[in-house]
Design a protein around this motif. Structure first.
Motif, mmCIF file in Angstrom:
data_model
loop_
_atom_site.group_PDB
_atom_site.id
_atom_site.type_symbol
_atom_site.label_atom_id
_atom_site.label_comp_id
_atom_site.label_asym_id
_atom_site.label_seq_id
_atom_site.Cartn_x
_atom_site.Cartn_y
_atom_site.Cartn_z
ATOM 1 N N ARG A 49 0.831 -1.142 0.204
ATOM 2 C CA ARG A 49 0.329 0.305 -0.244
ATOM 3 C C ARG A 49 0.571 1.551 -0.126
ATOM 4 O O ARG A 49 2.023 1.185 0.896
ATOM 5 C CB ARG A 49 -1.288 -0.348 1.306
ATOM 6 N N GLY A 50 0.401 2.245 -0.648
ATOM 7 C CA GLY A 50 0.946 3.535 -0.168
ATOM 8 C C GLY A 50 1.005 4.050 -1.698
ATOM 9 O O GLY A 50 0.449 4.377 -2.521
ATOM 10 N N VAL A 51 1.930 5.434 -1.929
ATOM 11 C CA VAL A 51 2.093 6.061 -2.764
ATOM 12 C C VAL A 51 3.915 5.620 -3.738
ATOM 13 O O VAL A 51 4.627 5.656 -2.797
ATOM 14 C CB VAL A 51 2.313 7.050 -3.250
ATOM 15 N N SER A 52 3.781 5.236 -4.863
ATOM 16 C CA SER A 52 4.984 5.825 -5.465
ATOM 17 C C SER A 52 5.329 6.552 -7.240
ATOM 18 O O SER A 52 4.399 6.863 -7.199
ATOM 19 C CB SER A 52 5.644 4.156 -6.698
ATOM 20 N N PHE A 53 6.667 7.467 -6.642
ATOM 21 C CA PHE A 53 6.770 8.340 -7.874
ATOM 22 C C PHE A 53 8.319 7.847 -9.002
ATOM 23 O O PHE A 53 8.594 6.965 -8.654
ATOM 24 C CB PHE A 53 7.507 9.597 -7.316
ATOM 25 N N VAL A 54 7.007 8.007 -9.893
ATOM 26 C CA VAL A 54 8.359 7.518 -10.604
ATOM 27 C C VAL A 54 8.401 8.351 -12.105
ATOM 28 O O VAL A 54 7.751 9.211 -12.478
ATOM 29 C CB VAL A 54 7.598 6.631 -11.725
ATOM 30 N N LEU A 55 10.329 8.645 -11.971
ATOM 31 C CA LEU A 55 10.869 9.512 -13.334
ATOM 32 C C LEU A 55 11.301 8.845 -13.921
ATOM 33 O O LEU A 55 12.427 7.821 -13.652
ATOM 34 C CB LEU A 55 11.403 10.509 -12.255
ATOM 35 N N GLY A 56 11.520 8.832 -15.548
ATOM 36 C CA GLY A 56 12.494 8.488 -16.523
ATOM 37 C C GLY A 56 12.899 9.147 -17.468
ATOM 38 O O GLY A 56 11.839 10.248 -17.794
ATOM 39 N N GLY A 57 13.278 8.493 -18.562
ATOM 40 C CA GLY A 57 13.697 9.014 -20.044
ATOM 41 C C GLY A 57 14.814 8.343 -21.032
ATOM 42 O O GLY A 57 15.187 7.138 -19.695
ATOM 43 N N ASP A 58 14.368 8.364 -21.840
ATOM 44 C CA ASP A 58 14.992 7.946 -23.054
ATOM 45 C C ASP A 58 15.264 7.952 -24.273
ATOM 46 O O ASP A 58 14.845 9.415 -23.970
ATOM 47 C CB ASP A 58 14.702 6.316 -23.220
ATOM 48 N N ILE A 59 16.310 8.183 -25.075
ATOM 49 C CA ILE A 59 16.906 8.390 -26.163
ATOM 50 C C ILE A 59 16.635 7.124 -26.968
ATOM 51 O O ILE A 59 17.141 6.061 -26.595
ATOM 52 C CB ILE A 59 17.519 10.026 -26.063
#
Length: 302
Positions: A225-235
């Motif tokens: 349970r709870g919250v997750s934050f996701v940050l990402g990127g690609d080329i």
């Protein structure tokens, strides 16, 4: 020949290993993406939906990975790519309706997480997507989608995909996930990038990567349970693409960039929510700007 090779690959993935008959559904992943959830412009990579059914002989365990062919992802996708209505300037990309079915296996080798699979992709009016979008626009009193009459024609294509990554767990609530992906067939590209997950949700699940946005969506559902934050990127380095045909005077950019952020929330097991926002850089040479698309998933099991 390509279609025969693809069908042989799909058959092989489905049949192996020998105890494949013991597989059961251990998870379902899905993600809806639309630019009305982002910049609201109704253009280019305007909408898609992916549904993934995960089958394996046992439940998913991030610390006890599967061998090649044990865990299979049956993936169905539908996507609409549109011109920049109402501009429809010369050199804009053609309208595309595409539906695909594929089989992918996810397995481990040493520290690496690997997935290999193939998809059959149908394009053109035969998919019914242009009629569906026209009906939706009519019901909402919106302008008709542009360039439907000159959309990419009926055809069947193949797409092979291989991905290599590693989940680096810093602690129970922080992981870093670099990856590289190669696609050959409908679109030829080589992509490298990574994501960071901060929070408890999704850390112990099988995370699947959306084709258009690169957003990570959950193929299995743990009870965290709870919250997750996701940050990402690609080329990505890009070769040929059926969606950007040179005979339409549409030339692909040599590189594509993506940047994304998302939020996973789980109130209880079986009740979760995801929203992600992705910037897609220009994909063809006459595209004046990138675009923002939003992705959402709601999961409520009673």
């Amino acid at each position: 020949m390509r279609l025969m090779l693809l069908l042989a690959t799909l058959t092989t993935l489905t049949a192996l290993p020998a105890h494949a008959q013991n597989r059961e559904t251990i998870g379902v992943g899905r993600l809806f993406t639309n630019d009305y959830l982002g910049d609201g412009e109704d253009r280019w990579r305007t909408g898609s939906y992916v549904y993934s059914q995960i089958r394996a002989p046992r439940s998913y365990d991030a610390q006890r990975r599967f061998a090649f062919g044990e865990l299979l992802e049956y993936r169905v996708r539908a996507e609409i790519i549109a011109a920049d209505a109402p501009a429809t300037a010369p050199g804009d990309r053609p309208y595309v309706g595409a539906v695909s079915f594929g089989v992918h296996t996810h397995f481990g080798h040493g520290p690496a997480d690997i997935s290999v699979g193939a998809d059959v992709i149908a394009t053109g009016p035969q998919t019914g997507l242009s009629r569906f979008q026209t009906a939706v626009h009519d019901s909402l009193d919106m302008p008709a989608p542009a360039l439907i009459d000159t959309q990419l024609g009926d055809s069947i294509h193949v797409q092979g995909t291989a991905a290599l990554g590693q989940n680096v767990f810093i602690n129970d609530a922080l992981s870093v996930r670099p990856f590289a992906t190669a696609q050959l067939g409908a679109e030829n590209l080589l992509r490298v990038g990574g994501d960071v997950i901060v929070g408890t949700v999704g850390q112990t699940d099988l995370m699947l990567r959306d084709v258009v946005t690169g957003q990570l969506y959950r193929g299995t559902q743990s009870g965290d349970r709870g919250v997750s934050f996701v940050l990402g990127g690609d080329i990505a380095a890009v070769g040929d693409s059926i969606y950007l045909p040179p005979f339409r005077n549409v030339l692909p950019e040599n590189t594509r960039t993506r940047a994304r952020a998302g939020l996973h929330y789980q109130h209880r097991e079986g009740a979760s929510f995801f929203y992600g926002l992705t910037y897609l850089g220009p994909e063809f040479q006459d595209q004046p700007t990138g675009q923002l698309v939003g992705s959402v998933k709601l999961n409520f099991n009673f």
